[in-house]
Design a protein around this motif. Structure first.
Motif, PDB file in Angstrom:
ATOM      1  N   MET A   1      50.310   5.347 -15.954  1.00  9.22           N
ATOM      2  CA  MET A   1      49.686   4.076 -15.633  1.00  9.22           C
ATOM      3  C   MET A   1      50.549   2.943 -16.180  1.00  9.22           C
ATOM      4  SD  MET A   1      45.727   4.944 -16.542  1.00  9.22           S
ATOM      5  CE  MET A   1      45.069   3.547 -15.653  1.00  9.22           C
ATOM      6  N   THR A   2      50.834   1.955 -15.361  1.00 11.21           N
ATOM      7  CA  THR A   2      51.665   0.834 -15.781  1.00 11.21           C
ATOM      8  C   THR A   2      50.771  -0.259 -16.357  1.00 11.21           C
ATOM      9  OG1 THR A   2      51.559  -0.035 -13.534  1.00 11.21           O
ATOM     10  CG2 THR A   2      53.449   1.342 -14.095  1.00 11.21           C
ATOM     11  N   LEU A   3      50.304  -0.027 -17.589  1.00  4.60           N
ATOM     12  CA  LEU A   3      49.360  -0.931 -18.219  1.00  4.60           C
ATOM     13  C   LEU A   3      49.919  -1.460 -19.530  1.00  4.60           C
ATOM     14  CD1 LEU A   3      46.081   1.156 -17.855  1.00  4.60           C
ATOM     15  CD2 LEU A   3      46.722  -0.817 -16.511  1.00  4.60           C
ATOM     16  N   GLN A   4      49.635  -2.728 -19.817  1.00  6.19           N
ATOM     17  CA  GLN A   4      49.910  -3.257 -21.145  1.00  6.19           C
ATOM     18  C   GLN A   4      48.697  -3.074 -22.046  1.00  6.19           C
ATOM     19  OE1 GLN A   4      51.203  -7.317 -20.199  1.00  6.19           O
ATOM     20  NE2 GLN A   4      53.277  -6.689 -20.727  1.00  6.19           N
ATOM     21  N   ARG A   5      47.499  -3.155 -21.459  1.00 13.54           N
ATOM     22  CA  ARG A   5      46.276  -2.987 -22.245  1.00 13.54           C
ATOM     23  C   ARG A   5      45.343  -2.009 -21.545  1.00 13.54           C
ATOM     24  NH1 ARG A   5      45.954  -5.503 -26.591  1.00 13.54           N
ATOM     25  NH2 ARG A   5      47.253  -7.311 -27.053  1.00 13.54           N
ATOM     26  N   TYR A   6      44.576  -1.302 -22.365  1.00 15.60           N
ATOM     27  CA  TYR A   6      43.646  -0.299 -21.826  1.00 15.60           C
ATOM     28  C   TYR A   6      42.528  -0.159 -22.846  1.00 15.60           C
ATOM     29  CZ  TYR A   6      42.414   4.023 -19.252  1.00 15.60           C
ATOM     30  OH  TYR A   6      41.794   4.979 -18.477  1.00 15.60           O
ATOM     31  N   GLY A   7      41.339  -0.594 -22.483  1.00 12.79           N
ATOM     32  CA  GLY A   7      40.260  -0.703 -23.452  1.00 12.79           C
ATOM     33  C   GLY A   7      39.141   0.289 -23.254  1.00 12.79           C
ATOM     34  N   MET A   8      38.343   0.433 -24.305  1.00 11.26           N
ATOM     35  CA  MET A   8      37.152   1.272 -24.295  1.00 11.26           C
ATOM     36  C   MET A   8      35.993   0.492 -24.894  1.00 11.26           C
ATOM     37  SD  MET A   8      35.523   4.059 -23.691  1.00 11.26           S
ATOM     38  CE  MET A   8      36.778   5.265 -23.255  1.00 11.26           C
ATOM     39  N   THR A   9      34.812   0.685 -24.317  1.00 14.67           N
ATOM     40  CA  THR A   9      33.596   0.078 -24.855  1.00 14.67           C
ATOM     41  C   THR A   9      33.103   0.890 -26.044  1.00 14.67           C
ATOM     42  OG1 THR A   9      32.977  -0.747 -22.661  1.00 14.67           O
ATOM     43  CG2 THR A   9      31.236  -0.620 -24.329  1.00 14.67           C
ATOM     44  N   VAL A  10      32.789   0.201 -27.137  1.00 13.77           N
ATOM     45  CA  VAL A  10      32.260   0.842 -28.342  1.00 13.77           C
ATOM     46  C   VAL A  10      30.979   0.141 -28.763  1.00 13.77           C
ATOM     47  CG1 VAL A  10      34.489   1.663 -29.175  1.00 13.77           C
ATOM     48  CG2 VAL A  10      33.720  -0.633 -29.821  1.00 13.77           C
ATOM     49  N   PRO A  11      30.141   0.820 -29.580  1.00 10.22           N
ATOM     50  CA  PRO A  11      30.317   2.176 -30.090  1.00 10.22           C
ATOM     51  C   PRO A  11      30.092   3.224 -29.005  1.00 10.22           C
ATOM     52  CG  PRO A  11      28.180   1.332 -30.758  1.00 10.22           C
ATOM     53  CD  PRO A  11      28.895   0.185 -30.086  1.00 10.22           C
ATOM     54  N   LEU A  12      30.762   4.372 -29.151  1.00  8.49           N
ATOM     55  CA  LEU A  12      30.506   5.459 -28.222  1.00  8.49           C
ATOM     56  C   LEU A  12      29.083   5.959 -28.419  1.00  8.49           C
ATOM     57  CD1 LEU A  12      33.777   7.610 -28.257  1.00  8.49           C
ATOM     58  CD2 LEU A  12      33.226   5.569 -26.913  1.00  8.49           C
ATOM     59  N   ASP A  13      28.382   6.154 -27.308  1.00  9.53           N
ATOM     60  CA  ASP A  13      26.977   6.547 -27.369  1.00  9.53           C
ATOM     61  C   ASP A  13      26.800   7.887 -28.083  1.00  9.53           C
ATOM     62  OD1 ASP A  13      26.174   4.300 -26.016  1.00  9.53           O
ATOM     63  OD2 ASP A  13      26.107   5.265 -24.055  1.00  9.53           O
ATOM     64  N   GLY A  14      25.735   7.944 -28.898  1.00  4.06           N
ATOM     65  CA  GLY A  14      25.362   9.202 -29.521  1.00  4.06           C
ATOM     66  C   GLY A  14      26.114   9.539 -30.786  1.00  4.06           C
ATOM     67  N   ILE A  15      27.075   8.715 -31.180  1.00  2.00           N
ATOM     68  CA  ILE A  15      27.840   8.960 -32.399  1.00  2.00           C
ATOM     69  C   ILE A  15      27.402   7.938 -33.436  1.00  2.00           C
ATOM     70  CG2 ILE A  15      30.151   9.037 -33.411  1.00  2.00           C
ATOM     71  CD1 ILE A  15      31.199   9.778 -30.638  1.00  2.00           C
ATOM     72  N   PRO A  16      26.991   8.368 -34.628  1.00  2.00           N
ATOM     73  CA  PRO A  16      26.527   7.414 -35.644  1.00  2.00           C
ATOM     74  C   PRO A  16      27.570   6.344 -35.931  1.00  2.00           C
ATOM     75  CG  PRO A  16      26.072   9.669 -36.329  1.00  2.00           C
ATOM     76  CD  PRO A  16      26.925   9.765 -35.103  1.00  2.00           C
ATOM     77  N   LEU A  17      27.098   5.146 -36.216  1.00  2.00           N
ATOM     78  CA  LEU A  17      28.018   4.050 -36.481  1.00  2.00           C
ATOM     79  C   LEU A  17      28.926   4.376 -37.655  1.00  2.00           C
ATOM     80  CD1 LEU A  17      28.858   1.246 -35.542  1.00  2.00           C
ATOM     81  CD2 LEU A  17      27.154   0.275 -37.091  1.00  2.00           C
ATOM     82  N   ALA A  18      28.424   5.115 -38.625  1.00  2.00           N
ATOM     83  CA  ALA A  18      29.244   5.479 -39.778  1.00  2.00           C
ATOM     84  C   ALA A  18      30.440   6.340 -39.393  1.00  2.00           C
ATOM     85  CB  ALA A  18      28.392   6.212 -40.813  1.00  2.00           C
ATOM     86  N   ASP A  19      30.367   7.013 -38.235  1.00  2.00           N
ATOM     87  CA  ASP A  19      31.469   7.867 -37.776  1.00  2.00           C
ATOM     88  C   ASP A  19      32.388   7.168 -36.780  1.00  2.00           C
ATOM     89  OD1 ASP A  19      30.434   9.923 -39.328  1.00  2.00           O
ATOM     90  OD2 ASP A  19      29.245  10.756 -37.679  1.00  2.00           O
ATOM     91  N   GLN A  20      32.087   5.916 -36.455  1.00  2.00           N
ATOM     92  CA  GLN A  20      32.876   5.224 -35.440  1.00  2.00           C
ATOM     93  C   GLN A  20      34.261   4.812 -35.939  1.00  2.00           C
ATOM     94  OE1 GLN A  20      31.999   4.527 -32.155  1.00  2.00           O
ATOM     95  NE2 GLN A  20      29.984   5.491 -32.277  1.00  2.00           N
ATOM     96  N   ALA A  21      34.463   4.774 -37.258  1.00  2.00           N
ATOM     97  CA  ALA A  21      35.802   4.489 -37.772  1.00  2.00           C
ATOM     98  C   ALA A  21      36.763   5.589 -37.355  1.00  2.00           C
ATOM     99  CB  ALA A  21      35.762   4.360 -39.294  1.00  2.00           C
ATOM    100  N   GLU A  22      36.313   6.830 -37.466  1.00  2.00           N
ATOM    101  CA  GLU A  22      37.134   7.960 -37.032  1.00  2.00           C
ATOM    102  C   GLU A  22      37.403   7.874 -35.529  1.00  2.00           C
ATOM    103  OE1 GLU A  22      36.833  12.843 -36.743  1.00  2.00           O
ATOM    104  OE2 GLU A  22      35.518  11.737 -38.110  1.00  2.00           O
ATOM    105  N   VAL A  23      36.384   7.470 -34.770  1.00  2.00           N
ATOM    106  CA  VAL A  23      36.548   7.303 -33.321  1.00  2.00           C
ATOM    107  C   VAL A  23      37.627   6.261 -33.029  1.00  2.00           C
ATOM    108  CG1 VAL A  23      35.414   6.455 -31.234  1.00  2.00           C
ATOM    109  CG2 VAL A  23      34.205   8.034 -32.755  1.00  2.00           C
ATOM    110  N   ALA A  24      37.595   5.138 -33.739  1.00  2.00           N
ATOM    111  CA  ALA A  24      38.580   4.078 -33.515  1.00  2.00           C
ATOM    112  C   ALA A  24      39.993   4.587 -33.749  1.00  2.00           C
ATOM    113  CB  ALA A  24      38.278   2.889 -34.422  1.00  2.00           C
ATOM    114  N   ARG A  25      40.177   5.335 -34.820  1.00  2.00           N
ATOM    115  CA  ARG A  25      41.515   5.864 -35.104  1.00  2.00           C
ATOM    116  C   ARG A  25      41.970   6.826 -34.005  1.00  2.00           C
ATOM    117  NH1 ARG A  25      39.568   5.446 -40.601  1.00  2.00           N
ATOM    118  NH2 ARG A  25      38.510   7.471 -40.430  1.00  2.00           N
TER     119      ARG A  25
END
Length: 318
Positions: A1-25
């Motif tokens: 894909m010829t993209l400069q940016r590619y985003g995701m909506t957060v927080p991912l559903d069903g994953i505790p907010l406390a675990d979203q740091a790991e998701v971000a990484r």
């Protein structure tokens, strides 16, 4: 894909907010460049981004969106500046009018003059982020003697959620760009030029990576009837020229025939607004948005019955 940016909506559903740091990484490691939050009846817009800001220093973070009505102007400036100070140079504040349901139904605020309210909030924020003392009567609110007390290395960019021509032009004229959603790749050709050359155009794109076409269309019909009966989205799609496609559904919904309304949503409209297919097919469809003028596609994953981290891995840029 010829993209400069590619985003995701957060927080991912069903994953505790406390675990979203790991998701971000993990998302950063997969090639996602941006994480964007939303604000409706789930998490607020700022907290998930604060979690990501401290977990992964490479990601750009944005709100898509914070309603212009539900916080006072000063409170909104404080929240945005605090996150901008936490993620220097990496935060984009997306603001917009939101909808009657969220503003009036859920927050007991009057949804009046949304164009002017959004414009006034953006003008106030520019002054506040510049460190000015704001003592001004705007058309839709007054601020008396406010000066922002948060120190930022640089103020956040501001982008405006926009649907039709007036708000799209406002976004290009008074902010750094626009956030759009509930549109097809072809619709981008109508929308993006109104924002203006050199401006950012962020799109939240619903993606459901499944080859079960019937299941995807069933979910898509429910989403379309839920959203496109909201007046601001109904008017947007009338403006896009979808009166013939949507008039039967609108009539049945208004008459209280929910099943009939679902059945009246055309397959081709579901396929245009909810991307489905294999992960590779979904990536190709996202690429079409970029080719038509979107500068940052942001995936909004529709659940497919698996761990959302697995889905995010399958949709990562190749």
């Amino acid at each position: 894909m010829t993209l400069q940016r590619y985003g995701m909506t957060v927080p991912l559903d069903g994953i505790p907010l406390a675990d979203q740091a790991e998701v971000a990484r993990e998302l950063a490691g997969l090639g996602y460049t941006d994480l964007w939050s939303s604000e409706a009846m789930g998490a607020d817009a700022f907290t998930p981004l604060a979690v990501a800001a401290t977990a992964e220093p490479t990601l750009r973070l944005g709100t898509a969106i914070v309603p212009a009505y539900t916080r006072g102007p000063a409170c909104l400036a404080q929240s945005a500046a605090t996150l901008a100070a936490t993620a220097p140079g990496r935060f984009v504040l997306g603001v917009g009018s939101s909808s009657q349901l969220i503003v009036e139904g859920w927050n007991d605020k009057e949804f009046t003059e949304p164009y002017k309210r959004t414009r006034d909030v953006v003008r106030f924020l520019h002054k506040a982020f510049a460190g000015e003392r704001v003592d001004e009567e705007f058309d839709t609110f007054r601020v008396s003697g406010f000066r922002l007390g948060v120190r930022m290395p640089e103020p956040p960019s501001i982008v405006v959620a926009a649907l039709r021509s007036g708000m799209l032009k406002l976004a290009g004229r008074e902010s750094d760009g626009a956030i759009v959603n509930w549109l097809s790749a072809d619709d981008v050709r109508t929308v993006a030029p109104l924002v203006g050359e050199g401006k950012e155009v962020v799109a939240r794109i619903f993606v459901m990576p499944t080859t079960d076409v019937d299941a995807a269309r069933a979910v898509g019909r429910r989403m379309i009837t839920a959203y496109l009966n909201v007046p601001v989205y109904a008017e947007f799609h009338r403006w896009l020229g979808r009166e013939d496609d949507l008039a039967p559904m609108w009539k049945l919904w208004s008459d209280g025939d929910r099943k009939g309304a679902l059945d009246a949503v055309p397959d081709h409209l579901v396929d245009a607004l909810i991307l489905h297919g294999s992960p590779d097919e979904c990536r190709e469809k996202v690429q079409a948005y970029v080719e038509n003028g979107i500068t940052c596609p942001v995936l909004a994953m529709v659940p497919v019955g698996e761990d959302p981290r697995v889905t995010a891995r399958s949709l990562a840029p190749r």
